[in-house]
Design a protein around this motif. Structure first.
Motif, PDB file in Angstrom:
ATOM      1  N   MET A 175       4.360   1.669  -6.348  1.00 30.31           N
ATOM      2  CA  MET A 175       5.015   2.101  -5.202  1.00 30.31           C
ATOM      3  C   MET A 175       4.706   1.391  -3.910  1.00 30.31           C
ATOM      4  SD  MET A 175       5.593   6.126  -3.913  1.00 30.31           S
ATOM      5  CE  MET A 175       7.055   6.512  -2.696  1.00 30.31           C
ATOM      6  N   LEU A 176       5.860   0.914  -3.516  1.00 24.07           N
ATOM      7  CA  LEU A 176       5.784   0.178  -2.065  1.00 24.07           C
ATOM      8  C   LEU A 176       6.460   0.777  -0.862  1.00 24.07           C
ATOM      9  CD1 LEU A 176       6.115  -3.658  -3.361  1.00 24.07           C
ATOM     10  CD2 LEU A 176       4.014  -2.476  -2.577  1.00 24.07           C
ATOM     11  N   VAL A 177       5.885   1.227  -0.155  1.00 25.54           N
ATOM     12  CA  VAL A 177       6.374   2.122   1.025  1.00 25.54           C
ATOM     13  C   VAL A 177       6.261   1.111   2.266  1.00 25.54           C
ATOM     14  CG1 VAL A 177       6.326   4.165   2.535  1.00 25.54           C
ATOM     15  CG2 VAL A 177       5.622   4.275   0.305  1.00 25.54           C
ATOM     16  N   LEU A 178       7.446   0.896   2.821  1.00 27.22           N
ATOM     17  CA  LEU A 178       7.637   0.339   4.173  1.00 27.22           C
ATOM     18  C   LEU A 178       7.898   1.257   5.271  1.00 27.22           C
ATOM     19  CD1 LEU A 178       8.002  -2.350   5.842  1.00 27.22           C
ATOM     20  CD2 LEU A 178      10.483  -2.155   5.529  1.00 27.22           C
ATOM     21  N   ALA A 179       6.892   1.394   6.249  1.00 29.41           N
ATOM     22  CA  ALA A 179       7.089   2.165   7.099  1.00 29.41           C
ATOM     23  C   ALA A 179       7.091   1.689   8.652  1.00 29.41           C
ATOM     24  CB  ALA A 179       5.746   2.974   7.164  1.00 29.41           C
TER      25      ALA A 179
ATOM     26  N   GLU B 194       0.998  -0.135  -0.520  1.00 30.05           N
ATOM     27  CA  GLU B 194       1.111   0.189  -1.787  1.00 30.05           C
ATOM     28  C   GLU B 194       0.333   1.405  -2.476  1.00 30.05           C
ATOM     29  OE1 GLU B 194       0.473  -2.909  -5.560  1.00 30.05           O
ATOM     30  OE2 GLU B 194      -0.381  -3.364  -3.903  1.00 30.05           O
ATOM     31  N   TRP B 195       0.999   2.278  -3.122  1.00 28.79           N
ATOM     32  CA  TRP B 195      -0.022   3.154  -4.006  1.00 28.79           C
ATOM     33  C   TRP B 195       0.504   3.164  -5.428  1.00 28.79           C
ATOM     34  CZ3 TRP B 195       2.810   7.814  -5.718  1.00 28.79           C
ATOM     35  CH2 TRP B 195       1.717   8.682  -6.160  1.00 28.79           C
ATOM     36  N   ALA B 196      -0.427   3.615  -5.950  1.00 21.91           N
ATOM     37  CA  ALA B 196      -0.387   4.085  -7.608  1.00 21.91           C
ATOM     38  C   ALA B 196      -0.971   5.378  -7.799  1.00 21.91           C
ATOM     39  CB  ALA B 196      -1.075   2.912  -8.110  1.00 21.91           C
TER      40      ALA B 196
ATOM     41  N   PRO C 154      -5.867   5.696  -3.867  1.00 21.65           N
ATOM     42  CA  PRO C 154      -5.615   5.850  -2.460  1.00 21.65           C
ATOM     43  C   PRO C 154      -4.582   4.749  -1.978  1.00 21.65           C
ATOM     44  CG  PRO C 154      -7.826   4.867  -2.463  1.00 21.65           C
ATOM     45  CD  PRO C 154      -7.355   5.437  -3.842  1.00 21.65           C
ATOM     46  N   PRO C 155      -3.728   5.040  -1.185  1.00 23.08           N
ATOM     47  CA  PRO C 155      -2.892   3.866  -0.768  1.00 23.08           C
ATOM     48  C   PRO C 155      -3.523   2.721  -0.086  1.00 23.08           C
ATOM     49  CG  PRO C 155      -2.739   5.877   0.955  1.00 23.08           C
ATOM     50  CD  PRO C 155      -3.616   6.153  -0.308  1.00 23.08           C
ATOM     51  N   ARG C 156      -2.965   1.443  -0.440  1.00 21.88           N
ATOM     52  CA  ARG C 156      -3.636   0.473   0.083  1.00 21.88           C
ATOM     53  C   ARG C 156      -2.674  -0.296   1.000  1.00 21.88           C
ATOM     54  NH1 ARG C 156      -4.217  -5.200  -1.575  1.00 21.88           N
ATOM     55  NH2 ARG C 156      -2.529  -5.022  -3.345  1.00 21.88           N
ATOM     56  N   LEU C 157      -3.089  -0.809   2.380  1.00 22.36           N
ATOM     57  CA  LEU C 157      -2.363  -1.256   3.435  1.00 22.36           C
ATOM     58  C   LEU C 157      -2.214  -3.103   2.919  1.00 22.36           C
ATOM     59  CD1 LEU C 157      -0.761  -1.015   6.007  1.00 22.36           C
ATOM     60  CD2 LEU C 157      -3.184  -1.489   7.186  1.00 22.36           C
TER      61      LEU C 157
ATOM     62  N   GLU D 240       3.905 -11.503   5.083  1.00 17.77           N
ATOM     63  CA  GLU D 240       2.480 -11.583   4.776  1.00 17.77           C
ATOM     64  C   GLU D 240       2.090 -10.837   3.388  1.00 17.77           C
ATOM     65  OE1 GLU D 240       0.612  -9.809   8.182  1.00 17.77           O
ATOM     66  OE2 GLU D 240       1.295 -11.424   9.344  1.00 17.77           O
ATOM     67  N   ALA D 241       2.794 -10.134   3.031  1.00 21.78           N
ATOM     68  CA  ALA D 241       2.560  -9.447   1.681  1.00 21.78           C
ATOM     69  C   ALA D 241       3.054 -10.036   0.582  1.00 21.78           C
ATOM     70  CB  ALA D 241       2.949  -7.919   1.820  1.00 21.78           C
ATOM     71  N   GLN D 242       3.940 -11.012   0.973  1.00 23.01           N
ATOM     72  CA  GLN D 242       4.844 -11.715  -0.467  1.00 23.01           C
ATOM     73  C   GLN D 242       5.611 -10.528  -1.159  1.00 23.01           C
ATOM     74  OE1 GLN D 242       1.489 -14.011  -2.075  1.00 23.01           O
ATOM     75  NE2 GLN D 242       2.038 -15.603  -0.668  1.00 23.01           N
ATOM     76  N   VAL D 243       6.241  -9.685  -0.355  1.00 23.89           N
ATOM     77  CA  VAL D 243       6.895  -9.036  -0.875  1.00 23.89           C
ATOM     78  C   VAL D 243       8.592  -9.161  -0.497  1.00 23.89           C
ATOM     79  CG1 VAL D 243       7.446  -6.362  -1.192  1.00 23.89           C
ATOM     80  CG2 VAL D 243       5.086  -6.986  -1.266  1.00 23.89           C
ATOM     81  N   SER D 244       9.412  -8.628  -1.570  1.00 20.15           N
ATOM     82  CA  SER D 244      10.956  -8.891  -1.002  1.00 20.15           C
ATOM     83  C   SER D 244      11.245  -7.484  -0.950  1.00 20.15           C
ATOM     84  CB  SER D 244      11.647  -9.382  -2.043  1.00 20.15           C
ATOM     85  OG  SER D 244      11.768  -8.591  -3.251  1.00 20.15           O
ATOM     86  N   ARG D 245      12.464  -7.389  -0.078  1.00 14.65           N
ATOM     87  CA  ARG D 245      13.140  -5.976   0.161  1.00 14.65           C
ATOM     88  C   ARG D 245      13.459  -5.307  -1.268  1.00 14.65           C
ATOM     89  NH1 ARG D 245      16.392  -6.432   5.877  1.00 14.65           N
ATOM     90  NH2 ARG D 245      14.766  -7.513   6.973  1.00 14.65           N
ATOM     91  N   SER D 246      13.821  -5.950  -2.056  1.00 16.57           N
ATOM     92  CA  SER D 246      14.341  -5.486  -3.377  1.00 16.57           C
ATOM     93  C   SER D 246      13.113  -4.982  -4.092  1.00 16.57           C
ATOM     94  CB  SER D 246      15.051  -6.454  -4.126  1.00 16.57           C
ATOM     95  OG  SER D 246      14.075  -7.540  -4.565  1.00 16.57           O
ATOM     96  N   GLU D 247      11.955  -5.173  -3.757  1.00 14.00           N
ATOM     97  CA  GLU D 247      10.506  -4.380  -4.482  1.00 14.00           C
ATOM     98  C   GLU D 247      10.103  -3.211  -3.969  1.00 14.00           C
ATOM     99  OE1 GLU D 247       7.588  -7.508  -5.775  1.00 14.00           O
ATOM    100  OE2 GLU D 247       8.670  -8.646  -4.176  1.00 14.00           O
ATOM    101  N   LEU D 248      10.828  -2.712  -2.664  1.00 13.36           N
ATOM    102  CA  LEU D 248      10.422  -1.924  -1.922  1.00 13.36           C
ATOM    103  C   LEU D 248      10.985  -0.334  -2.878  1.00 13.36           C
ATOM    104  CD1 LEU D 248      11.466  -2.636   1.782  1.00 13.36           C
ATOM    105  CD2 LEU D 248       9.129  -2.379   0.698  1.00 13.36           C
TER     106      LEU D 248
END
Length: 221
Positions: free
Chosen positions: A1-5, A19-21, A25-28, A54-62
């Protein structure tokens, strides 16, 4: 799970990707904080792009959006909430609101009572009282620093630091998007913490800007 805050309710424009599984614990993954009281709209979108890059994550992965809902000034707060709702609608993912005062409380990790106070301008503060980092007992409210003060209790937030003669100011001074993401993950996984809110603004008072009234009738001489 990827949370954009992110949060734009104070002088800080803060963005984080967590990122959380289950069972972990959640990982920044990445974080950005820019203090600019007047340029929230110009700063937020580039900050989001920087964090995702920086995280190499696309918006579609959120998986979810978490946003600070204030209390805070009308203009700055609106920037974050409009962006959060737009991203949630486009990506078809949930948007969770967090009281900005709760985010400061959560980041403190305190187990004893304290106060959180942010700058409300007009020589006032937005404030709430907490039994611990996970339990809010009063507020949020807006008023003079003396209304927020409790003898012997520390006060967190920029508002507290502005009035050291009334409030015993301590850090953190400005909210962290990483704390917002952690709080949301905790609540979604059944953990402790203040309740999540809909992505609607906690203004507590009317905006300074108002629509002009009807023109006065001019009587010719």
């Amino acid at each position: 799970m990827l949370v954009l805050a992110f949060d734009t309710a104070t002088a800080a424009v803060t963005v984080a990707l967590s990122e959380w599984a289950p069972g972990h614990p959640p990982r920044l993954r990445a974080e950005s904080k820019v203090v600019d009281r007047r340029r929230h709209a110009e700063v937020l979108a580039p900050a989001i792009n920087t964090v995702l890059g920086e995280a190499q994550v696309s918006r579609s992965e959120l998986s979810a959006i978490a946003v600070g809902v204030g209390p805070g000034p009308y203009t700055g707060l609106r920037v974050g909430l409009v962006t959060a709702r737009a991203l949630g609608a486009v990506l078809k993912i949930p948007v969770h609101g967090v009281c900005t005062l709760d985010a400061l409380a959560w980041e403190s990790k305190r187990t004893e009572p304290f106060v959180v106070a942010t700058d409300a301008r007009r020589k006032e503060v937005y404030w709430a009282r907490y039994d611990s980092a996970t339990v809010r007992i009063t507020g949020p409210s807006v008023g003079g620093p003396a209304e927020a003060a409790v003898p012997g209790l520390p006060a967190l937030g920029e508002g507290a630091l502005l009035y050291p003669d009334v409030l015993k100011g301590e850090t953190p001074a400005l909210p962290s998007a990483a704390a917002i993401a952690e709080l949301v993950v905790s609540r979604l996984s059944g953990g402790a913490g203040p309740e999540l809110l809909p992505p609607e603004p906690l203004y507590l008072r009317k905006p300074d800007a108002r629509e002009p009234g009807p023109r006065k009738r001019v009587i010719p001489r």
